[in-house]
Design an enzyme around this catalytic site. Structure first.
Site, PDB file in Angstrom:
ATOM      1  N   PHE A   1       1.049  -1.178  -0.173  1.00  0.00           N
ATOM      2  CA  PHE A   1       0.035   0.088  -0.074  1.00  0.00           C
ATOM      3  C   PHE A   1       0.849   1.241  -0.161  1.00  0.00           C
ATOM      4  O   PHE A   1       1.844   1.411   1.008  1.00  0.00           O
ATOM      5  CB  PHE A   1      -0.962   0.043   1.288  1.00  0.00           C
ATOM      6  CG  PHE A   1      -2.010   0.878   1.316  1.00  0.00           C
ATOM      7  CD1 PHE A   1      -3.109   0.943   0.597  1.00  0.00           C
ATOM      8  CD2 PHE A   1      -1.750   2.219   1.718  1.00  0.00           C
ATOM      9  CE1 PHE A   1      -4.071   1.990   0.225  1.00  0.00           C
ATOM     10  CE2 PHE A   1      -2.615   3.557   1.524  1.00  0.00           C
ATOM     11  CZ  PHE A   1      -3.801   3.299   1.020  1.00  0.00           C
TER      12      PHE A   1
ATOM     13  N   ASP B   1       9.324   2.336   1.564  1.00  0.00           N
ATOM     14  CA  ASP B   1       8.180   3.306   2.240  1.00  0.00           C
ATOM     15  C   ASP B   1       8.084   3.037   3.517  1.00  0.00           C
ATOM     16  O   ASP B   1       7.442   1.809   4.011  1.00  0.00           O
ATOM     17  CB  ASP B   1       6.966   2.908   1.416  1.00  0.00           C
ATOM     18  CG  ASP B   1       5.606   3.422   1.573  1.00  0.00           C
ATOM     19  OD1 ASP B   1       5.762   4.194   2.796  1.00  0.00           O
ATOM     20  OD2 ASP B   1       4.659   3.286   1.145  1.00  0.00           O
TER      21      ASP B   1
ATOM     22  N   LYS C   1       2.753   9.691   8.479  1.00  0.00           N
ATOM     23  CA  LYS C   1       1.861   9.330   9.529  1.00  0.00           C
ATOM     24  C   LYS C   1       2.443   9.884  10.889  1.00  0.00           C
ATOM     25  O   LYS C   1       2.134  11.012  11.020  1.00  0.00           O
ATOM     26  CB  LYS C   1       2.075   7.898   9.467  1.00  0.00           C
ATOM     27  CG  LYS C   1       0.877   7.292   8.547  1.00  0.00           C
ATOM     28  CD  LYS C   1       0.437   5.667   8.736  1.00  0.00           C
ATOM     29  CE  LYS C   1      -0.264   5.378   7.675  1.00  0.00           C
ATOM     30  NZ  LYS C   1      -1.801   5.208   8.074  1.00  0.00           N
TER      31      LYS C   1
END
Ligand SMILES: Cc1ncc(COP(=O)(O)O)c(C=O)c1O
Length: 396
Positions: free
Chosen positions: A138, A223, A252
């Site tokens: 993702f 990532d 995040k």
């Protein structure tokens, strides 16, 4: 406004892209949040691995308050001290020499894809532009990042996708090696797949991916949007593997809830970007920088990662005990405070019932309960969460 009024009005006026739980959260402190009706919840979601220091951490609150009173936003036409300070801290504590600031994980990954293509265009030749990414990965919801995301459910209805991506199963070196073509310029992956269900690869996998990249002279892009900023017990998850990426993305938890993203790279790769190649109006915004600097300093200086490892191990051991008791738990796994239980039933009812008993947890992929609490939780918080999950699983 009352709970019902807000949920009805929100559904009337906000686009229907999220399936939401019918509670309205109004306040948070540490690992707890409260809803508008005064109900208290232990928050093991933390904004989906965002509030690593817990809600309204005093250092972050103070930094944002101080900055908002001084100067909020000036654009990247000018230098600012908070942006300079945060870039310095990120460079000092990572493999990277240079940072580009943006506002989200998807944007950080967009920047990474653009930088990889630009570098390849200049140093590898015009026909080298393909990236290999992982199935079940993702990377975000923009057009480039849904293309990078190896899950058709996120791509469905949005074709044509961006050209130049191929996918291989995660943790499969043979498939990866076999997918490299003369057009490949890099490999992009999460060190631990988050949305894919907290999937941890074999111990040597990342080091071997690095070796493949070196041998083929292609880029390794990590990532770390979900794994970064202490979530796995180290500042960045790549530190477990003994290797360094060429490019890394963060978002995040970087701002502990303040929207921010960053794309980091070595000097050699970063030099492919020159003025005008990439930009963001809000990237490096003063408030985001102040929040992120305070977050990073607290995580580095206050043994937050020590607690993450210690309490994370305790949590993992307690989940394993639950697995002995409840047949619905197929597997328990995780690292630091990024933990999961895969189930042999759908997880939605368990999440709902936990919420009714004052515990917020998350389910990903339908059957995987994911636990990404603030890194500051205590053994008592873990005991409380386990007691609730135990009660909810009784009779399932
Ligand atoms: C590994 C990873 N990359 C990228 C993203 C996208 O980040 P954002 O939602 O901030 O765009 C996420 C979000 O869940 C993620 O987990």
């Amino acid at each position: 406004m009352k709970e019902k009024e807000i949920t009805v009005l929100a559904n009337e006026n906000i686009m229907n892209t999220y399936k939401r739980f019918p509670i309205v959260l109004v306040k948070g402190s540490g690992a707890k949040v409260w809803d508008i009706e005064g109900r208290e919840y232990l928050d093991f979601v933390a904004g989906i691995a965002v509030c690593n220091l817990g809600h309204s951490h005093p250092a972050v609150v103070a930094a944002v308050k101080e900055q908002v009173e001084k100067l909020t936003h000036v654009s990247n036409l000018y230098y600012t001290e908070p942006q300079t300070m945060l870039a310095g801290l990120l460079v000092e504590n990572s493999f990277a020499d240079k940072v580009f600031f943006c506002n989200s994980g998807a944007e950080a990954n967009e920047a990474a894809i653009k930088l990889a293509r630009k570098y390849a265009h200049e140093k590898m030749g015009d026909d080298k532009f393909e990236l290999i990414t992982m199935k079940d990965s993702f990377h975000g919801r923009t057009m480039a990042t849904i293309t990078a995301t190896g899950q058709e459910k996120f791509q469905f209805g949005f074709t044509p996708l961006l050209a130049g991506f191929s996918y291989v199963p995660f943790n499969d070196l043979k498939a990866l090696e076999g997918a490299i073509t003369p057009k490949t310029c890099g490999i992009m992956l999460e060190p631990i797949q988050g949305e894919g269900g907290v999937i941890i690869p074999d111990a040597q996998y990342l080091a071997q991916v690095r070796e493949i990249c070196d041998r083929h002279k292609i880029l390794l892009i990590l990532d770390e949007v979900q794994t970064g900023i202490g979530r796995t017990g180290k500042l960045f998850a790549y530190e477990y593997s003994g290797i360094k990426p060429d490019i890394m993305t963060l978002a995040k938890a970087l701002g502990n809830g303040f929207p921010v993203g960053a794309m980091l790279a070595t000097d050699k790769i970063a030099q492919a970007f020159t003025p005008g190649n990439h930009a963001s109006t809000f990237g490096g915004n003063l408030l985001a920088m102040a929040a992120s600097y305070a977050t990073m300093k607290t995580i580095l200086d206050e043994n937050i990662m020590g607690n993450c490892l210690k309490t994370g191990d305790y949590f993992l051991s307690k989940l394993k005990q639950l697995q002995q008791k409840h047949k619905i738990i197929k597997e328990v796994r995780g690292r630091g405070m990024m933990l999961a239980c895969s189930l042999n039933i759908e997880g939605a009812d368990i999440v709902n019932e936990c919420m009714q008993r004052g515990l917020l947890i998350n389910c990903t992929g339908g059957k995987t309960l994911r636990f990404v609490p603030p890194l500051i939780i205590t053994a008592t918080d873990v005991d409380h969460a386990i007691e609730v999950i135990d009660q909810v699983m009784e009779g399932k």
